[in-house]
Write an enzyme that holds these catalytic residues in place. Structure first.
Site, PDB file in Angstrom:
ATOM      1  N   PHE A 155       0.825  -1.200   0.000  1.00  0.00           N
ATOM      2  CA  PHE A 155       0.000   0.000   0.000  1.00  0.00           C
ATOM      3  C   PHE A 155       0.864   1.257   0.000  1.00  0.00           C
ATOM      4  O   PHE A 155       0.633   2.209  -0.735  1.00  0.00           O
ATOM      5  CB  PHE A 155      -0.905  -0.010   1.237  1.00  0.00           C
ATOM      6  CG  PHE A 155      -1.684   1.257   1.423  1.00  0.00           C
ATOM      7  CD1 PHE A 155      -2.810   1.521   0.643  1.00  0.00           C
ATOM      8  CD2 PHE A 155      -1.283   2.200   2.359  1.00  0.00           C
ATOM      9  CE1 PHE A 155      -3.509   2.688   0.810  1.00  0.00           C
ATOM     10  CE2 PHE A 155      -1.986   3.373   2.521  1.00  0.00           C
ATOM     11  CZ  PHE A 155      -3.100   3.617   1.742  1.00  0.00           C
ATOM     12  N   PHE A 159       0.834   4.021  -2.815  1.00  0.00           N
ATOM     13  CA  PHE A 159       0.455   5.376  -2.461  1.00  0.00           C
ATOM     14  C   PHE A 159       1.454   6.373  -3.032  1.00  0.00           C
ATOM     15  O   PHE A 159       1.101   7.372  -3.634  1.00  0.00           O
ATOM     16  CB  PHE A 159       0.415   5.464  -0.940  1.00  0.00           C
ATOM     17  CG  PHE A 159      -0.266   6.708  -0.427  1.00  0.00           C
ATOM     18  CD1 PHE A 159      -1.627   6.867  -0.597  1.00  0.00           C
ATOM     19  CD2 PHE A 159       0.455   7.687   0.226  1.00  0.00           C
ATOM     20  CE1 PHE A 159      -2.265   7.996  -0.125  1.00  0.00           C
ATOM     21  CE2 PHE A 159      -0.170   8.818   0.696  1.00  0.00           C
ATOM     22  CZ  PHE A 159      -1.538   8.972   0.519  1.00  0.00           C
ATOM     23  N   HIS A 456       8.138  72.088   4.715  1.00  0.00           N
ATOM     24  CA  HIS A 456       9.040  71.045   4.209  1.00  0.00           C
ATOM     25  C   HIS A 456       8.780  70.788   2.721  1.00  0.00           C
ATOM     26  O   HIS A 456       9.689  70.836   1.896  1.00  0.00           O
ATOM     27  CB  HIS A 456       8.833  69.756   5.011  1.00  0.00           C
ATOM     28  CG  HIS A 456       9.665  68.603   4.558  1.00  0.00           C
ATOM     29  ND1 HIS A 456      10.820  68.225   5.201  1.00  0.00           N
ATOM     30  CD2 HIS A 456       9.525  67.761   3.506  1.00  0.00           C
ATOM     31  CE1 HIS A 456      11.349  67.183   4.567  1.00  0.00           C
ATOM     32  NE2 HIS A 456      10.573  66.885   3.542  1.00  0.00           N
ATOM     33  N   GLU A 457       7.519  70.578   2.380  1.00  0.00           N
ATOM     34  CA  GLU A 457       7.182  70.298   0.974  1.00  0.00           C
ATOM     35  C   GLU A 457       7.415  71.533   0.112  1.00  0.00           C
ATOM     36  O   GLU A 457       7.877  71.422  -1.023  1.00  0.00           O
ATOM     37  CB  GLU A 457       5.737  69.814   0.855  1.00  0.00           C
ATOM     38  CG  GLU A 457       5.432  68.504   1.585  1.00  0.00           C
ATOM     39  CD  GLU A 457       6.355  67.354   1.213  1.00  0.00           C
ATOM     40  OE1 GLU A 457       6.879  67.332   0.077  1.00  0.00           O
ATOM     41  OE2 GLU A 457       6.591  66.474   2.074  1.00  0.00           O
ATOM     42  N   HIS A 460      11.022  71.596  -0.882  1.00  0.00           N
ATOM     43  CA  HIS A 460      11.311  70.717  -2.026  1.00  0.00           C
ATOM     44  C   HIS A 460      10.869  71.371  -3.334  1.00  0.00           C
ATOM     45  O   HIS A 460      11.600  71.416  -4.312  1.00  0.00           O
ATOM     46  CB  HIS A 460      10.502  69.414  -1.924  1.00  0.00           C
ATOM     47  CG  HIS A 460      11.006  68.431  -0.913  1.00  0.00           C
ATOM     48  ND1 HIS A 460      12.327  68.108  -0.786  1.00  0.00           N
ATOM     49  CD2 HIS A 460      10.338  67.673   0.002  1.00  0.00           C
ATOM     50  CE1 HIS A 460      12.452  67.189   0.170  1.00  0.00           C
ATOM     51  NE2 HIS A 460      11.263  66.918   0.670  1.00  0.00           N
ATOM     52  N   ASP A 532      14.517  61.253   3.222  1.00  0.00           N
ATOM     53  CA  ASP A 532      15.209  62.111   2.251  1.00  0.00           C
ATOM     54  C   ASP A 532      16.712  61.924   2.391  1.00  0.00           C
ATOM     55  O   ASP A 532      17.441  61.844   1.401  1.00  0.00           O
ATOM     56  CB  ASP A 532      14.900  63.594   2.516  1.00  0.00           C
ATOM     57  CG  ASP A 532      13.453  63.952   2.198  1.00  0.00           C
ATOM     58  OD1 ASP A 532      12.760  63.113   1.596  1.00  0.00           O
ATOM     59  OD2 ASP A 532      13.027  65.071   2.552  1.00  0.00           O
TER      60      ASP A 532
HETATM   61 ZN    ZN Z   1      10.825  65.315   2.069  1.00  0.00          ZN
END
Ligand code: ZN
Ligand code: ADP
Ligand code: MG
Length: 650
Positions: A155, A159, A456-457, A460, A532
Site C-alpha cells: 500500500f 500510495f 518642508h514640501e 522641495h 530624504d
Molecule cells: Zn521630504
C-alpha cells in the site's frame, strides 16, 4: 516629507503585481508530504494491529467446561449433540442446556474423546456436526501476521507511486524537484506573445527559440547549434517571467519552472538533486523549456560571502552548470533564466555553452506603456472618457507590473463606488496610489505639524523649480500617503534613459530643500526628512563610487565593499566618504541659498498648502509667477516625446 526615494529602489517587491500563477501541477512529493505519508501509514498500521488482536480475542471464547467433563458426560449419555467449530465445541445436553468447551485443534473430536476413554458405542449416541471454522476467521488468524505487513508495504509503495504517476511522470525519487509545470495543452494557463506588450527586441530574439522548439529537426539537420541558455535581464516587473512563459506558449512545449530563491532555504545536497531531477524530467518531456527564475539567488559570484552558509547555493549552481555542460547538441531542451541583478551573477554562468544569450528587457516607453495598459484593460469595461495614451504619458518609469496594478486599482475604485465602468479619473487617481501608496485621510496632523510639513514640501518644490536641472513640480500635498506625511510629486518632461551629474546634484539639493526649510524656519530638525537623507546619501555615494562623478577620485567604479571582499583600500574608503560629505554639503548650501533668496515664494507656497492641503501644478505656477519666478516650460504642453525615469516624490 519623503516617501518614494528619488530613484526607485531596485528589487523592491512589485506592489500589487499580479500574483504569479502557481496552478501548474506539482510534480513529485515535497519533503514535508513525504513525512505526512509516513505518518498516515503508521497510523493505518496501528489500527490494523489493534483490529487483529481484537478479532483474535473474539476467536477465543472462554470455555465453560473442561474437555474431560465433556468426555465423562458423553460416556454417561447426558449429551445429545456436539457441534465442532475449529477447536471450539458447542455441547448440547439432553436437557437442552448448552455448554462450550475447547479441544486440541490438531486432533479430531472422536480421537480426543477416545483418549479420555469414551467408547465408540457411547460416541454413536451423540450427533456430531463438524462446522469447521468460518473461512474468513481461520484465514485471517493464520495468515494475518504474514499478509498484513506485506499489504502494508504494498500500500505504501502504491500510495507513493500514485502521486508520481498522477503527475504523468514515471520518475520515482526522493530528491523531489519542486518544479511547476505548465502543460501546453492547458489553454487556461497558456500565455503567448500577444499577452506581452512592447519588448519588441526581446521578442525578436526569442522568436528564434520558439522556431527551434517547434521544429527542432529543421535546425539539427543543417547542423545548427541552438543556444542552450538564455538569460533575461531587466528591472522587476518588466515581464521577464511572462516572456519566458510566452515562449513556451508560442512553441507549445511544456514549461518547467523553478525559482532560485526556493533553493536557498534547503538542506545541503537537496538543491543539487532537485536540479538533476528537473533536468531529467525536462529531457524526458523534450522539446521543453526549463525556466530558472531569480537565478541571482543561486548564481551570485561564488566565494564572495563570508564564512559558511553558501555551500548549498554553490552546489546548486555547480549542478546547473554540470547539467548544462552535459547537454548533447541534439537535446531539445532550452534553459531560460531571469534576473534583475545581472551585475552580481557568477561569470561562470555566462560562459559560452551556458547562458550565453542575453536578452535585456527595458522599462516600457510611452508607446509600450499604452500597449500594456490596453492588454490589461481587455476585460475591464472602460468609460467613454478614458484615454489610455494620457495615462501612459503620465507614468514614465512605470513597469509592466505597475501598469497592471494601476488598471486594477482603477477598477477597484470604480467598483467601490458601484459604477459599471472605469473612468479616466479612476485611472489618474490610481497613478498616485501605485506610486506612493494609498492616502491616509485618517492621519491627522496637529496645527504645528501641518505647518512644518507645508514648509518642508514647499522647500522641495521651490528648490526644484529654481535649479535648472531638477524635474518640474507636478503636484504638492500634505495629505499623508504610505509612510509619508506629505509629498511633492515631480515628473520629468520626458522619459529619461540616462542621468547626468548636474541632474543628480540638483536632485540632491531639491531633496534637501525640505530639511533646509525646516532648519531655517523652525531652527530645529524633525525626524520627518530621515528618508530624504537616506536617499541623497545613497545617491551621492553612487555618484562617487559607481558613476565616476567625483573629480577628485576620477572615473573609477569602486564596487561594493563588504567583509571579505575589499576591492579598495581603507584610504580610498575614507576619500569616498569625504567626497560624499562634500557633495551633500554643497547641495545643502545651494538649497539654503535658493530658500533665502525666494523666502517670499516659500511662505506663499506653504500658506496655500496649509489651507488647501493639495496644490496642483497650475496653481503652483501661479504662485511662482506672482513671486517673480518663471515656471519651467514643457516644449509642447501635454505631449511627451522621448521615452524612462519615474516621477519622483520627495
Ligand atoms: Zn521630504
Ligand atoms: P518580472 O518577472 O520581470 O519581475 P513579471 O513577468 O512577473 O515580471 O510581470 C508581472 C506582471 O506584470 C505580469 O504578469 C503582467 O501582468 C504584467 N506585465 C509585465 N510586463 C508586461 C508586458 N510587457 N505586457 C503585458 N503585461 C506585462
Ligand atoms: Mg519574475
Amino acid at each position: 516629507m519623503s516617501p518614494a526615494p528619488a530613484k526607485k529602489p531596485k528589487g523592491k517587491p512589485v506592489a500589487g503585481g499580479k500574483p504569479p500563477k502557481r496552478r501548474g501541477w506539482r510534480l513529485l512529493l515535497g519533503g514535508p508530504s513525504f513525512f505526512g505519508n509516513l505518518a498516515t501509514t503508521v497510523l493505518i498500521f496501528l489500527i490494523l494491529m489493534s483490529l487483529y488482536s481484537l478479532v483474535g480475542s473474539l476467536a477465543q471464547p472462554s470455555s465453560d467446561i473442561p474437555l474431560s467433563a465433556v468426555a465423562s458426560d458423553v460416556a454417561a449419555g447426558k449429551i445429545s449433540a456436539i457441534t465442532v467449530n475449529g477447536d471450539s465445541l458447542n455441547v448440547v445436553y439432553a436437557d437442552k442446556s448448552t455448554k462450550t468447551s475447547r479441544k486440541d485443534p490438531s486432533a479430531g473430536l472422536p480421537e480426543t474423546l477416545a483418549t479420555y476413554g469414551v467408547t465408540p458405542a457411547e460416541l454413536a449416541k451423540v450427533s456430531i456436526t463438524i462446522q469447521g471454522q468460518s473461512g474468513f476467521e481461520f484465514w485471517f488468524i493464520t495468515l494475518a501476521p504474514v499478509i498484513l505487513p506485506l499489504l502494508f508495504i504494498a500500500f505504501f509503495f502504491w500510495f507513493l507511486s500514485r502521486q508520481v504517476k498522477g503527475a504523468g511522470m514515471q520518475a520515482f525519487s526522493f530528491g523531489q524537484s519542486k518544479a511547476r509545470v505548465v502543460d501546453p495543452a492547458d489553454s487556461s494557463q497558456r500565455v503567448t506573445f500577444a499577452d506581452v506588450a512592447g519588448a519588441r527586441e526581446a521578442k525578436e530574439e526569442l522568436f528564434e527559440i520558439v522556431d527551434f522548439l517547434k521544429s527542432p529537426k529543421k535546425f539539427l539537420d543543417i547542423g545548427a547549434r541552438i543556444p542552450k541558455g538564455i538569460i533575461l535581464m531587466g528591472a522587476p516587473g518588466t515581464g521577464k517571467t511572462l516572456l519566458a512563459r510566452a515562449v513556451a506558449g508560442e512553441a507549445g512545449v511544456p514549461f518547467f519552472s523553478i525559482s532560485g530563491s526556493e533553493f536557498v532555504e534547503m538542506f545541503v545536497g537537496v538543491g543539487a538533486s532537485r536540479v538533476r531531477d528537473l533536468f531529467q524530467m525536462a529531457k524526458k518531456a523534450a522539446p521543453a523549456i526549463i525556466f530558472v527564475d531569480e537565478i541571482d539567488a543561486v548564481g551570485r559570484v561564488r566565494g564572495a560571502g563570508v564564512g559558511g552558509g553558501n555551500d548549498e547555493r554553490e552546489q546548486t549552481l555547480n549542478q546547473i552548470l554540470v547539467e548544462m555542460d552535459g547537454f548533447e547538441p541534439t537535446e531539445k531542451v532550452v534553459v531560460m533564466a531571469a534576473t534583475n541583478r545581472p551585475d552580481v551573477l557568477d561569470p561562470a554562468l555566462l560562459r559560452p555553452g551556458r547562458f550565453d544569450r542575453r536578452v535585456t528587457i527595458d522599462l516600457p516607453d510611452r508607446r509600450d506603456r499604452e500597449e500594456i495598459l490596453k492588454i490589461h484593460a481587455r476585460k475591464k469595461p472602460l468609460g467613454p472618457d478614458v484615454n489610455l495614451a494620457v495615462v501612459a504619458e503620465r507614468t514614465p518609469g512605470f513597469s509592466g507590473a505597475e501598469l497592471y496594478s494601476l488598471m486594477n486599482e482603477g477598477a477597484i475604485l470604480a467598483a467601490r463606488e458601484n459604477r459599471k465602468e472605469v473612468t479616466q479619473y479612476d485611472l489618474i487617481r490610481s497613478i498616485e496610489k501605485v506610486m506612493l501608496g494609498p492616502e491616509r485621510k485618517s492621519h491627522l496632523l496637529t496645527k504645528k505639524e501641518k505647518e512644518l510639513t507645508a514648509y518642508h514640501e514647499a522647500g522641495h518644490a521651490l528648490v526644484s523649480s529654481i535649479l535648472p536641472n531638477a524635474d518640474p513640480v507636478h503636484k504638492i500635498s500634505i495629505i499623508s500617503r504610505g509612510r509619508a506625511a506629505g509629498y511633492t510629486l515631480k515628473l520629468p518632461f520626458e522619459d529619461k534613459k540616462m542621468q547626468s551629474k548636474k541632474q543628480f546634484l540638483d536632485d540632491i539639493a531639491a531633496t534637501l530643500g525640505g530639511y533646509v526649510a525646516e532648519e531655517m524656519l523652525f531652527d530645529d530638525v524633525t525626524t520627518g526628512p530621515s528618508n530624504d537623507l537616506v536617499v541623497i546619501t545613497a545617491l551621492a555615494r553612487d555618484m562617487v563610487s559607481r558613476y565616476g562623478m567625483s573629480e577628485k577620485l576620477g572615473p573609477i567604479a569602486f564596487g561594493e565593499r563588504q567583509m571579505g571582499n575589499e576591492p579598495y583600500s581603507e584610504n580610498v574608503a575614507m576619500q569616498i566618504d569625504a567626497e560624499v560629505s562634500r557633495i551633500i554639503d554643497e547641495a545643502r548650501a545651494r538649497a539654503k541659498e535658493v530658500i533665502t533668496t525666494h523666502r517670499q515664494a516659500l511662505d506663499a507656497i506653504a500658506k496655500e498648502l496649509t489651507e488647501k492641503e493639495t496644490v496642483e501644478r497650475s496653481e503652483f505656477e501661479k504662485i511662482l509667477i506672482a513671486n517673480g519666478i518663471t515656471p519651467k516650460k514643457r516644449e509642447e504642453e501635454g505631449i511627451v516625446i522621448a521615452p524612462s525615469g519615474k516621477g519622483d516624490a520627495t
